[in-house]
Design a protein around this motif. Structure first.
Motif, PDB file in Angstrom:
ATOM      1  N   ASP A   1      -1.854  -1.271  -4.548  1.00  0.00           N
ATOM      2  CA  ASP A   1      -1.552  -0.007  -3.883  1.00  0.00           C
ATOM      3  C   ASP A   1      -0.607   0.889  -4.671  1.00  0.00           C
ATOM      4  O   ASP A   1      -0.181   1.933  -4.175  1.00  0.00           O
ATOM      5  N   SER A   2      -0.248   0.476  -5.888  1.00  0.00           N
ATOM      6  CA  SER A   2       0.599   1.312  -6.765  1.00  0.00           C
ATOM      7  C   SER A   2       1.971   1.609  -6.191  1.00  0.00           C
ATOM      8  O   SER A   2       2.631   2.559  -6.607  1.00  0.00           O
ATOM      9  N   ASP A   3       2.406   0.825  -5.257  1.00  0.00           N
ATOM     10  CA  ASP A   3       3.735   1.021  -4.672  1.00  0.00           C
ATOM     11  C   ASP A   3       4.788   0.320  -5.544  1.00  0.00           C
ATOM     12  O   ASP A   3       4.459  -0.324  -6.520  1.00  0.00           O
TER      13      ASP A   3
ATOM     14  N   GLU B   1      -0.637   3.103 -16.026  1.00  0.00           N
ATOM     15  CA  GLU B   1      -1.784   2.749 -15.174  1.00  0.00           C
ATOM     16  C   GLU B   1      -1.346   2.325 -13.782  1.00  0.00           C
ATOM     17  O   GLU B   1      -0.318   1.684 -13.612  1.00  0.00           O
ATOM     18  N   LYS B   2      -2.194   2.680 -12.812  1.00  0.00           N
ATOM     19  CA  LYS B   2      -1.912   2.352 -11.409  1.00  0.00           C
ATOM     20  C   LYS B   2      -1.674   0.866 -11.206  1.00  0.00           C
ATOM     21  O   LYS B   2      -0.899   0.441 -10.359  1.00  0.00           O
ATOM     22  N   SER B   3      -2.374   0.062 -11.987  1.00  0.00           N
ATOM     23  CA  SER B   3      -2.331  -1.381 -11.762  1.00  0.00           C
ATOM     24  C   SER B   3      -1.119  -2.051 -12.392  1.00  0.00           C
ATOM     25  O   SER B   3      -0.949  -3.265 -12.232  1.00  0.00           O
ATOM     26  N   SER B   4      -0.287  -1.304 -13.112  1.00  0.00           N
ATOM     27  CA  SER B   4       0.862  -1.929 -13.779  1.00  0.00           C
ATOM     28  C   SER B   4       2.025  -2.081 -12.798  1.00  0.00           C
ATOM     29  O   SER B   4       2.667  -1.091 -12.415  1.00  0.00           O
ATOM     30  N   PHE B   5       2.326  -3.302 -12.405  1.00  0.00           N
ATOM     31  CA  PHE B   5       3.460  -3.521 -11.497  1.00  0.00           C
ATOM     32  C   PHE B   5       4.773  -3.111 -12.167  1.00  0.00           C
ATOM     33  O   PHE B   5       5.640  -2.524 -11.528  1.00  0.00           O
TER      34      PHE B   5
ATOM     35  N   ARG C   1       4.927   0.739 -12.250  1.00  0.00           N
ATOM     36  CA  ARG C   1       5.207   1.358 -10.936  1.00  0.00           C
ATOM     37  C   ARG C   1       6.639   1.062 -10.487  1.00  0.00           C
ATOM     38  O   ARG C   1       7.254   1.882  -9.818  1.00  0.00           O
TER      39      ARG C   1
ATOM     40  N   ASP D   1       6.638  -1.325   4.778  1.00  0.00           N
ATOM     41  CA  ASP D   1       6.000  -2.165   3.765  1.00  0.00           C
ATOM     42  C   ASP D   1       6.954  -3.312   3.406  1.00  0.00           C
ATOM     43  O   ASP D   1       8.064  -3.395   3.913  1.00  0.00           O
TER      44      ASP D   1
ATOM     45  N   THR E   1      -1.445  -6.999  -4.483  1.00  0.00           N
ATOM     46  CA  THR E   1      -2.070  -5.792  -3.915  1.00  0.00           C
ATOM     47  C   THR E   1      -2.265  -4.808  -5.054  1.00  0.00           C
ATOM     48  O   THR E   1      -1.674  -4.970  -6.121  1.00  0.00           O
TER      49      THR E   1
END
Lengths: 215, 215, 215, 215
Positions: free
Chosen positions: C81-83, D130-134, D137, D83, C79
């Motif tokens: 979603d930045s969670d 970055e938002k996409s970095s798991f 985050r 979630d 996903t």
């Protein structure tokens, strides 16, 4: 020898697993090998490199290959100086005592020893030139090979030198009188191989074309 | 090198099987090993004998062990004569370049090299005494071990000498300044093993009791 | 953090035993691992279950496996979603930073998480359906697997769902762009395993027959 | 799932060794664990890092520890957003279903995840922002810890942040109502540990002195 330490326990665990499975399944054969002695078909000269397992590549079981491993799979030329020569002793034992039918010299890609020789011969590794460098003095054996790769484009020289390590070793093998005699009588054949670690490829030397060909 | 011959077809067949299975299953890892270089944890000094496969005994895959194999798993003492010393070069590369954490000397039962040494030292193998005998001159390294087994009952001397081959090698390793330094700093540990080929047993040297104990 | 308490003394005692033995035997290697960083060959996704020790099963020592353990060895789909996504972060670190060669998803018998999912999906665990149930919401990841086991005879569904947990995770892994890319380039291979805790058996997924086979 | 591949054969060999030895010796106990279910005494939250084996450090056998491993041994704060929360699901299962007596958060030296957090928070790793970095985050969980180490001399901040990862996780555990309730009733105790990989040392958090002390 007060410095010896107990084996790390992960190796003890793995050994015990081997004993309970592979050894146990092959016990009768291993006992015969112990009682009757080895009778290997081939003598392999390979590198110490941890990434080259000749027994895996050729599916060899215990008893099949007599194996010498040193830095860069090198054979020094024959000498009669009565010094300690580990490689020459292995060659003598394989040919004269065990009477193997094949000698295989197996070179490989990404060889650190050959890289050291290349750096030394091209003037970029003065520390290997020092008298006290065991690696440097060992890699001197490959110096004649360095001369022969100077014709090759520079970006291919390192690979070419790895293949020269195989050829120099085969040439040096023929300087041993008992090797030459066995080869000339047809009792022994020599083979030159080079494997690409990352690609899993195997190349063998072809005297017709004077080049290494994919097997 | 006009003497090189094509590989026997049974080996070509097995290589092709390996490439299609084991190499294929491990391709990603072997490529990384090729690209990034080896980082073996241990340096193994083992015999050329075809019946001793240290990688099998310890379930080691490519990349784990840097392996030198010579006749009778011997290490000569340190010298500074600038000669070709294959074993010393392997020790230097393992310790100084690869910075292995362990050196394991693995001896074994039924060792032909040790038998030769025994016969030579006890006067039953004059041919090995000759200057031209590579095996004889190599086995000279083990002579100090022969002196030490004379106290042992005669029928146990051959086995005892195989274990001395391990101890002499460990002692000689400590004569290399870079080995001693790494051992003393705690960066390197030494281990002495002896395996019984027919029984599949593994014994390790215990400095407390000065004897080899079953693992 | 006023709630932290001293460690129970039986754990202190065991730790001190470990330090004096296993750590001491491996000190040189552990120091190198600390100094040079880890280079694990495989990334293992396993269950939190106390009965599944992947390092024991595979004789792995420190440094070999990068291991993520969560309830029922599940990987959620990709996903953006930045969670906070702990599993996705572990996958990203293993593949993009460590560049592991293998990802192994290891399922197991008698899995409490999968039992919960089965009960929930078959209407027998309304408490897991609640929004506030972390276990329920986590096990939602396995709902697509539940649909697929409805064809199976009822008494085999629970086992089949444990194997679906492995397959759903492998499928979800392929939804991560960096996983798919590494797999397609041959830099990474995926493996699906399921172990029977009581029998000690290990099964692996075979895409040819679309079933799990005994190793 | 057409992407699954056969297990590398060195792992098959090691598994078979385990089955024939460790499994075989413990079969009766493993069968009971399978039949009667697990009853672990402690829940361990540890890092995925290949160099941290909590079962080895504490000599734990199968059945003793319920173990969750994620990047940097982090617990996110309680939320009620329905979630997928793998860590929260593991906490819930350990406390509410298994009713463990202890939760141990085990941090460690040389942690790549904490290093990433440190670099990100100090402005040296924009890619982790970055938002996409798991990984980025996920490491956001540790941001409150970063604020607290700014008082520490710069060369000690990285280590201090690893210890904050333990404390932040313990604090976040207390935001879960079922954890707080079990702690307050005396049914559950929390423990904060940090281990130095290279030295083999273990430190535990002492609320009296608000610092980590050598065990």
């Amino acid at each position: 020898m007060k410095y010896a330490k107990p084996l790390p326990s992960y190796l003890v665990q793995r050994y015990q697993g081997w004993k309970a499975t592979i050894f146990s399944e092959n016990k009768a054969w291993y006992r015969r090998l112990a009682d009757e002695g080895q009778r290997p078909r081939a003598f392999i000269i390979s590198c110490c490199d941890s990434r080259v397992h000749v027994t895996s590549i050729f599916g060899a079981d215990q008893g099949e290959f007599f194996i010498h491993r040193n830095i860069a799979n090198l054979v020094p030329p024959f000498t009669d100086d009565s010094d300690h020569h580990g490689t020459s002793a292995a060659v003598e034992y394989a040919v004269s005592a065990l009477k193997v039918a094949h000698i295989v010299v197996l070179g490989h890609s990404n060889c650190g020893g050959v890289q050291g020789c290349y750096d030394m011969c091209s003037g970029h590794a003065p520390e290997l030139e020092e008298k006290s460098s065991f690696v440097g003095r060992w890699m001197d054996i490959l110096r004649p090979g360095y001369e022969r790769v100077l014709d090759v484009p520079e970006e291919q020289r390192k690979d070419a030198l790895e293949k020269e390590a195989v050829l120099v070793s085969l040439e040096n093998l023929m300087t041993f009188p008992f090797v030459r005699e066995a080869v000339e009588k047809g009792d022994l054949t020599l083979h030159g191989l080079w494997t690409d670690i990352g690609e899993g490829d195997l190349h063998q030397y072809d005297p017709e074309t004077k080049s290494f060909k994919l097997v």
